[in-house]
Design an enzyme around this catalytic site. Sequence first.
Site, PDB file in Angstrom:
ATOM      1  N   ASN A  80      -7.764  -2.564  14.521  1.00  0.00           N
ATOM      2  CA  ASN A  80      -9.260  -2.933  13.952  1.00  0.00           C
ATOM      3  C   ASN A  80      -9.099  -4.104  13.127  1.00  0.00           C
ATOM      4  OD1 ASN A  80      -8.036  -2.025  11.746  1.00  0.00           O
ATOM      5  ND2 ASN A  80      -9.416  -0.392  11.283  1.00  0.00           N
ATOM      6  N   GLU A  86      -9.872  -2.027   5.252  1.00  0.00           N
ATOM      7  CA  GLU A  86     -10.535  -1.711   6.754  1.00  0.00           C
ATOM      8  C   GLU A  86     -11.812  -2.388   6.777  1.00  0.00           C
ATOM      9  OE1 GLU A  86      -8.828   0.238   8.581  1.00  0.00           O
ATOM     10  OE2 GLU A  86      -8.240   1.839   7.972  1.00  0.00           O
ATOM     11  N   ASP A  93       0.929  -1.220   0.029  1.00  0.00           N
ATOM     12  CA  ASP A  93      -0.060  -0.119  -0.203  1.00  0.00           C
ATOM     13  C   ASP A  93       0.750   1.409  -0.012  1.00  0.00           C
ATOM     14  OD1 ASP A  93       0.794  -0.404   2.443  1.00  0.00           O
ATOM     15  OD2 ASP A  93      -1.236  -0.840   3.350  1.00  0.00           O
ATOM     16  N   HIS A 116      -7.344  -4.429  10.242  1.00  0.00           N
ATOM     17  CA  HIS A 116      -7.146  -4.533   8.954  1.00  0.00           C
ATOM     18  C   HIS A 116      -5.842  -5.172   8.449  1.00  0.00           C
ATOM     19  CE1 HIS A 116      -4.792  -0.150   9.548  1.00  0.00           C
ATOM     20  NE2 HIS A 116      -4.236  -1.441   9.239  1.00  0.00           N
TER      21      HIS A 116
HETATM   22  C1  F6R Z   1       1.313  -1.288   6.150  1.00  0.00           C
HETATM   23  C2  F6R Z   1       0.110  -2.263   6.408  1.00  0.00           C
HETATM   24  C3  F6R Z   1      -0.680  -1.939   7.567  1.00  0.00           C
HETATM   25  C4  F6R Z   1      -0.141  -2.131   8.761  1.00  0.00           C
HETATM   26  C5  F6R Z   1      -0.824  -2.004   9.963  1.00  0.00           C
HETATM   27  C6  F6R Z   1      -0.234  -2.284  11.307  1.00  0.00           C
HETATM   28  O1  F6R Z   1       1.906  -1.634   4.803  1.00  0.00           O
HETATM   29  O2  F6R Z   1      -0.088  -2.848   5.457  1.00  0.00           O
HETATM   30  O3  F6R Z   1      -1.713  -2.847   7.512  1.00  0.00           O
HETATM   31  O4  F6R Z   1       0.573  -3.477   8.670  1.00  0.00           O
HETATM   32  O5  F6R Z   1      -1.278  -1.054   9.965  1.00  0.00           O
HETATM   33  O6  F6R Z   1       0.925  -1.185  11.600  1.00  0.00           O
HETATM   34  P1  F6R Z   1       2.004  -1.580  12.573  1.00  0.00           P
HETATM   35  O7  F6R Z   1       3.174  -2.444  12.174  1.00  0.00           O
HETATM   36  O8  F6R Z   1       2.700   0.022  12.483  1.00  0.00           O
HETATM   37  O9  F6R Z   1       1.410  -1.418  13.815  1.00  0.00           O
END
Ligand code: F6R
Length: 255
Positions: free
Chosen positions: A136, A143, A67, A138
């Site tokens: 959450n 989301e 992403d 995701h």
């Molecule tokens: C980032 C991504 C997000 C993160 C998630 C957890 O490329 O795809 O889904 O993996 O938001 O983020 P952290 O690791 O910062 O807790």
Amino acid sequence: MEVIIKETPEEMSRLSAELIAEVIRHKPRAVLGLATGSTPLGTYKELIRLHKQEGLDFSRVVTFNLDEYVGLAHDHPQSYHYFMWENLFKHININAKNVHIPDGTAKDIPGFCRWYEEQMVKAGGLDIQLLGIGGNGHIAFNEPGSSLGSRTRVKTLDEKTRQDNARFFRSLNEVPKYAITMGIGTIMDSRQLILLATGSGKAEAILRTCEGPITAMVPATIVQLHPKATIIVDKQAASKLTREYPAEPSVLVLA
Ligand code: F6R
């Protein structure tokens, strides 16, 4: 789906890097799906160590990131382009031509998303996809409520996700509202998945992912349907799990 509980985030990172390294050793032109955020940083450090000290060769490896924020230039310190070059690519012998990261500055975003999907197919499909998980539930920026069959597209970020990620920006206001993200269907097409989580803030999402029903309300629950998914968590992220889980994946025990 295998759930592996490690004592520490460092042990989690070593195991996930080892699983990725194994794929590269078997297939030098491996196609990796990569994530950003805090969680994979230890994995990237270990992959850099494996490259520098043990000669792990990335020269033919192809990568696709999950992403990118819409509107951030590639050299913006919070862009995922910047993150990937700073934390992994500039430290290994990857060919820049083999790196793919969604372009949040693309003029025609739907056209770009179609092109991104096509490039993955042309590369032969993802061999292994590394995932973090949001508080959450995701995965990537899919989301809660995202279609479980979705493909690469633009998503509006949840307020919770913007707040969680505000720590990387000067203020909540600066956190972009939209991102380009691989879809859940795109992620599920990968031949192998590794999902990582550390810390008690992820414990509820991990409980629902490992032991809850599959639901679009917790997108990570879809990994239950994947034939080769490994969820690796530290003790804190595992603190709400009710069943017993091993500390090593069966592939390593059998090897
Ligand atoms: C980032 C991504 C997000 C993160 C998630 C957890 O490329 O795809 O889904 O993996 O938001 O983020 P952290 O690791 O910062 O807790």
